[in-house]
Design an enzyme around this catalytic site. Structure first.
Site, short mmCIF file in Angstrom:
data_model
loop_
_atom_site.label_atom_id
_atom_site.label_comp_id
_atom_site.label_asym_id
_atom_site.label_seq_id
_atom_site.Cartn_x
_atom_site.Cartn_y
_atom_site.Cartn_z
N GLU A 156 0.69 -1.35 0.13
CA GLU A 156 0.07 0.14 0.09
C GLU A 156 0.72 1.14 0.13
O GLU A 156 0.64 2.19 0.97
CB GLU A 156 -1.12 -0.02 1.13
N ASN A 167 2.21 -4.96 -3.13
CA ASN A 167 0.72 -5.25 -2.91
C ASN A 167 0.08 -4.00 -2.62
O ASN A 167 0.46 -3.19 -2.12
CB ASN A 167 0.87 -6.14 -1.61
N HIS A 213 -10.53 -6.05 -2.15
CA HIS A 213 -11.67 -6.15 -0.82
C HIS A 213 -12.89 -5.39 -1.50
O HIS A 213 -12.91 -4.21 -1.59
CB HIS A 213 -11.15 -5.00 0.26
N GLU A 271 -6.23 -10.41 -1.82
CA GLU A 271 -6.80 -10.35 -0.68
C GLU A 271 -8.37 -10.15 -0.75
O GLU A 271 -9.06 -9.30 -0.36
CB GLU A 271 -6.46 -8.99 0.43
N ASP A 289 -12.20 -10.47 -0.67
CA ASP A 289 -13.41 -10.77 0.00
C ASP A 289 -14.54 -9.85 -0.51
O ASP A 289 -14.22 -8.92 -0.92
CB ASP A 289 -13.22 -10.46 1.41
O1 G3I Z 1 -4.32 -9.61 18.45
C1 G3I Z 1 -4.81 -8.44 19.22
C2 G3I Z 1 -5.55 -9.01 20.31
O2 G3I Z 1 -4.52 -9.71 21.05
C3 G3I Z 1 -6.27 -7.86 20.96
O3 G3I Z 1 -6.95 -8.15 21.92
C4 G3I Z 1 -7.13 -7.19 19.87
C5 G3I Z 1 -7.96 -5.88 20.67
O4 G3I Z 1 -7.99 -4.80 19.65
O5 G3I Z 1 -6.50 -6.79 18.86
C6 G3I Z 1 -5.95 -7.99 18.21
O6 G3I Z 1 -5.04 -7.21 17.15
C7 G3I Z 1 -6.07 -6.92 15.85
C8 G3I Z 1 -5.78 -7.83 14.82
O7 G3I Z 1 -6.21 -7.30 13.36
C9 G3I Z 1 -5.98 -9.14 15.03
O8 G3I Z 1 -7.33 -9.32 15.22
C10 G3I Z 1 -5.75 -5.31 15.76
O9 G3I Z 1 -6.01 -4.71 16.77
C11 G3I Z 1 -6.08 -5.23 14.56
O10 G3I Z 1 -5.93 -3.70 14.03
C12 G3I Z 1 -5.86 -6.11 13.19
O11 G3I Z 1 -6.63 -5.60 11.96
C13 G3I Z 1 -5.94 -6.33 10.62
C14 G3I Z 1 -5.36 -4.88 9.96
O12 G3I Z 1 -5.22 -5.58 8.69
C15 G3I Z 1 -4.32 -4.12 10.52
O13 G3I Z 1 -3.17 -4.82 10.88
C16 G3I Z 1 -6.91 -7.12 10.21
O14 G3I Z 1 -7.09 -8.31 11.07
C17 G3I Z 1 -6.34 -7.70 8.97
O15 G3I Z 1 -7.35 -8.45 8.18
C18 G3I Z 1 -6.00 -6.33 8.03
O16 G3I Z 1 -5.20 -6.62 6.79
C19 G3I Z 1 -5.01 -5.98 5.86
C20 G3I Z 1 -3.90 -6.26 5.14
O17 G3I Z 1 -2.72 -6.45 6.25
C21 G3I Z 1 -3.53 -5.12 3.99
N1 G3I Z 1 -4.62 -4.82 3.19
C22 G3I Z 1 -5.86 -4.49 3.95
C23 G3I Z 1 -6.18 -5.42 4.83
C24 G3I Z 1 -7.65 -5.09 5.44
O18 G3I Z 1 -7.41 -4.01 6.23
#
Ligand code: G3I
Length: 309
Positions: A124, A165, A201, A231, A233
């Site tokens: 990104e 990506n 997405h 990615e 969905d």
């Molecule tokens: O693991 C912690 C957990 O321990 C905690 O209790 C909880 C409370 O908020 O947070 C958890 O972490 C979260 C993690 O996802 C796992 O669920 C983060 O806060 C949250 O920010 C994170 O979001 C991810 C996001 O990227 C940011 O990194 C999404 O799952 C993930 O699907 C998303 O993926 C991105 C790609 O990397 C790049 N392209 C877009 C895509 C969708 O946004």
């Protein structure tokens, strides 16, 4: 079916679920031939302090994949997001930032040498108008951070495929042209870029122009760059579940069909999660191909239909 079509069909997966949900694991093993590490390799997770790397979670995911003959896409080495405080607040100079980024990339890529098949090296990096997105890397190192990142990753594992990506770059647009131009120019300079990831997405209201995506893929084919639908969905925001699952299935079919029509260039189709239960989107948007109870949805059958053709 994907193997026969020489297609990688992947899902983004997480340590937390691999460690705790056997049903989830059994679907991943039996339905996919590839996985992307959704969150456990992001900067905050894997490099929590300047001199400390934490590979524990990502190792579990990678070992699970390799034990089950699934290819692994590493995600992601360089991103504006998920930057830890030690780095954000460090006030490092340009030279220090280059040292930190080189160490970050090479320590991780070396750790997974011969295990990770392909890396999302830079994620990104662009704005919609085609300019480079503001990030700690752009601000401190300058635009050269992108080429340097690919070079450093290649030095650490010359066999790994290296991807750039991004989202909104599958059709022809200012953004996709800027990405294409950067990749061509890096290649002309001898910098190894093997592929480009189109995130995709979507929601069911998305108007998908297959021809436009095909034309974009053609220009990557001409310069020898692979494409992953990296990615995928498709969110369902509305309130007529039956009709909407049809639309969702149709759109999944079109996407995979478009990838399969550019065989050899479009080499992977990766869904961003396994089941609606654990999607990064709210559950009620049911964006994935297995429902909250892990049952196959119309979207799943649509992918099977596309693979049958
Ligand atoms: O693991 C912690 C957990 O321990 C905690 O209790 C909880 C409370 O908020 O947070 C958890 O972490 C979260 C993690 O996802 C796992 O669920 C983060 O806060 C949250 O920010 C994170 O979001 C991810 C996001 O990227 C940011 O990194 C999404 O799952 C993930 O699907 C998303 O993926 C991105 C790609 O990397 C790049 N392209 C877009 C895509 C969708 O946004």
């Amino acid at each position: 079916m994907a193997d026969k079509q020489q297609l990688l069909i992947g899902a983004a997966i997480n340590y937390e679920k691999v460690a705790s949900d056997s049903k989830y694991k059994s679907i991943v093993k039996s339905e996919f031939n590839m996985v992307t590490v959704e969150n456990d390799m992001k900067f905050t997770s894997i490099h929590p302090a300047r001199k400390q790397y934490d590979f524990n979670k990502a190792d579990v995911v990678v070992n699970f994949a390799l034990m089950n003959n699934l290819r692994v896409q590493g995600h992601t080495l360089v991103w504006h997001n998920r930057i830890p405080d030690w780095l954000l607040r460090g006030h490092y100079s340009k030279e220090e930032m280059k040292r930190i980024l080189k160490d970050h990339i090479q320590t991780i890529v070396r750790h997974y040498k011969n295990k990770v098949y392909a890396w999302d090296v830079v994620n990104e990096a662009f704005n919609d108008d085609g300019s480079l997105r503001d990030s700690i890397w752009l601000r401190t190192i300058g635009s050269e951070y992108i080429g340097l990142s690919f070079q450093w990753a290649h030095e650490a594992d010359p066999k790994a495929l290296l991807f750039l990506n991004d989202f909104g770059i599958e059709g022809l647009s200012d953004k996709s042209t800027a990405v294409y131009r950067l990749i061509s120019s890096l290649k002309m300079q001898g910098i190894p870029v093997n592929g480009v990831g189109f995130q995709m997405h979507y929601s069911i209201s998305k108007e998908f122009n297959a021809d436009n995506v095909k034309r974009n893929m053609k220009r990557y084919r001409d310069i020898g760059v692979e494409v992953h639908f990296s990615e995928v969905d498709i969110a369902v925001p509305g309130n007529d579940p039956n009709m909407e699952t049809d639309i969702q299935g149709d759109l999944y079919f079109k996407l995979l069909n478009t990838c399969l029509n550019s065989k050899g260039t479009c080499t992977a189709f990766i869904v961003w999660g396994v089941t609606d239960k654990y999607s990064w989107l709210p559950k009620e948007k049911s964006p994935l191909i297995f429902d909250q109870r892990f049952r196959k949805k119309e979207a799943y059958e649509a992918l099977v239909d596309a693979l049958k053709q």
